[in-house]
Design an enzyme around this catalytic site. Structure first.
Site, short mmCIF file in Angstrom:
data_model
loop_
_atom_site.label_atom_id
_atom_site.label_comp_id
_atom_site.label_asym_id
_atom_site.label_seq_id
_atom_site.Cartn_x
_atom_site.Cartn_y
_atom_site.Cartn_z
N SER A 54 0.82 -1.22 0.00
CA SER A 54 0.00 0.00 0.00
C SER A 54 0.85 1.27 0.00
O SER A 54 1.49 1.58 -1.00
CB SER A 54 -0.96 -0.04 1.20
OG SER A 54 -1.92 0.97 1.13
N ASP A 95 9.86 5.58 -10.49
CA ASP A 95 9.45 6.26 -11.73
C ASP A 95 10.20 7.57 -11.96
O ASP A 95 10.46 7.95 -13.10
CB ASP A 95 7.94 6.53 -11.71
CG ASP A 95 7.13 5.28 -12.05
OD1 ASP A 95 7.75 4.20 -12.17
OD2 ASP A 95 5.90 5.38 -12.19
N LYS A 152 -0.75 -4.36 -3.02
CA LYS A 152 -2.04 -3.86 -2.53
C LYS A 152 -2.20 -2.42 -3.03
O LYS A 152 -1.74 -1.47 -2.42
CB LYS A 152 -2.07 -3.93 -1.01
CG LYS A 152 -3.47 -3.87 -0.39
CD LYS A 152 -3.93 -2.44 -0.18
CE LYS A 152 -5.26 -2.39 0.52
NZ LYS A 152 -5.76 -1.01 0.69
#
Length: 427
Positions: free
Chosen positions: A289, A300, A314
């Site tokens: 999460s 990224d 998740k």
């Protein structure tokens, strides 16, 4: 979580507001479904062998409907709803694990560090087969939480199947008060800071930045190893602000519900001035999460290297919707996406450098070796070093050494964070 819940509730209400009016055929189908439900309700109430109230039937119907959607959506009784509000307070009674339900099996997402479950050896991926002798096969997630939590000092007996074992193991764990210390630091070498986040609570970012500032008062910061292993997540707002500490600009994460037009982006606010140093982030199957949001954003933006093992996966957003009678619905209303548009859900974050964790040498073997290793400090009547500062420094160095000896992933992360400036020069 409050930020996340408000945003997700906005999505839900906004979607309901702009939804087109149902057609006549849709109305007929809706009426027929309700009629069928009413007929079944009457038959069960009339003919079922045991006495049961209409309220119980309706509550169970709602519970079944919601919990069939996905592992994270659930109906909350008034007692359950109050229990949910404990999660962000930073302290509760229990054993200290984050659990999920995967394909009907009760699974440990992660044991929380320094808790009874962690000390008992529970690991991410373990299956909980029984709780106090009761099978978990047909047990809901909320019922499992109720059974595991309890008063401090009481014992819960779990039947555990470790992920790398074929034989279940009975584990008795004494419940305790679980205070969550979500930020830990340790100097690995001069200027290289180990920064461990165990969960994302309301004060995590503030505590993390305070510890960064305190370290920089006595050291020139050269690099950070950010450890998100076995961190089951927490508050969305905290994940964003933690990532913002390391990322200068651009998107950190965005969430999107059923309507593709209703997308919410979270951007860096330029708070990375104090942490512009090489960064290596550690993840594993227990990183879930909010941890995956941070790791995905760092990856990224090419802000640092992600090292370890694939994360949990998740990537869904749950909204807690309160009902008039004090109950509530925990409903999945959106998915997380990394800045490059990758969905975390059921995929997780793949590390840049995959390094499986290798279990350390057993403590008894280490103790045996140390028994035959004699140093000056072991000699009787040895002279003490009078400098308290030096003693503290030596103890700090010894602790770092022990951590590195027991953790192959951490050793690699330290070498990588030291090498990053040279690697950038080569590129």
């Amino acid at each position: 979580m409050r930020v996340a819940l408000w945003i997700c509730t906005f999505f839900l209400l906004f979607t309901l507001t702009i939804a087109p009016a149902p057609t006549m055929a849709g109305k007929t189908e809706h009426f027929e479904a309700l009629k069928r439900f009413s007929q079944v309700l009457d038959m069960v109430e009339t003919y079922y062998v045991e006495p049961i109230t209409r309220k119980e039937l309706i509550d169970n119907s709602i519970k079944g409907m919601i919990e069939q959607l996905d592992p994270h959506s659930t109906y909350l009784t008034p007692e359950d709803y109050k229990e949910m509000q404990v999660d962000t307070a930073g302290k509760f009674s229990g054993i200290g694990i984050e659990i999920s339900q995967e394909q009907g099996r009760l699974t440990v997402v992660s044991p929380i560090e320094d808790t009874p479950a962690y000390k008992a050896g529970l690991q991410a991926g373990d299956l909980i087969l029984e709780i106090d002798g009761e099978t978990t096969q047909d047990m809901t997630l909320m019922d499992a939480v109720k059974h595991i939590r309890g008063k401090k000092g009481t014992t819960v007996d779990l039947l555990i199947l470790h992920k790398d074992s074929n034989k279940p193991e009975e584990v008795a764990i004494v419940r305790g008060t679980i205070p969550i210390v979500s930020v830990k630091t340790q100097s690995l070498e001069d200027g290289y800071l180990y920064l461990r986040l165990t969960k994302f609570h309301e004060s995590t970012t503030r505590n993390m930045r305070e510890k960064l500032a305190a370290y920089q008062k006595t050291h020139k910061l050269k690099g950070i190893v950010l450890d998100l292993r076995n961190n089951p997540g927490g508050l969305l707002g905290q994940a964003v602000s933690v990532a913002d500490t390391f990322i200068n600009d651009g998107t950190i994460v965005y969430i999107q519900g059923k309507d593709k037009a209703n997308r919410k982006d979270f951007f860096a606010a330029g708070n990375s001035k104090e942490a512009k140093v090489p960064l290596v982030t550690l993840i594993n199957a227990g990183s879930a999460s909010a941890s995956e949001i941070v790791a995905g954003a760092i990856q990224d933006h090419k802000r640092g290297l992600i090292v370890g093992e694939r994360s949990f996966g998740k990537g869904s957003v749950q909204t807690i919707i309160p009902m008039a009678d004090g109950s509530g619905i925990k409903l999945t209303t959106a998915l997380y996406y990394t800045p490059n548009g990758r969905s975390i859900q059921a995929e997780g974050i793949e590390p840049d450098i995959r390094i499986p964790f290798v279990a350390p040498v057993k403590d008894e073997d280490k103790a045996m070796r140390e028994r035959f290793t004699v140093r000056e400090k072991d000699l009787s009547r040895h002279l003490e070093n009078g400098s308290k500062a030096k003693k503290d420094k030596d103890l700090d160095a010894e602790k770092a050494k022990e951590m590195l000896e027991r953790d192959n992933q951490l050793r690699m992360a330290l070498e990588l964070v030291k090498s990053l400036p040279k690697l950038k020069e080569i590129q």
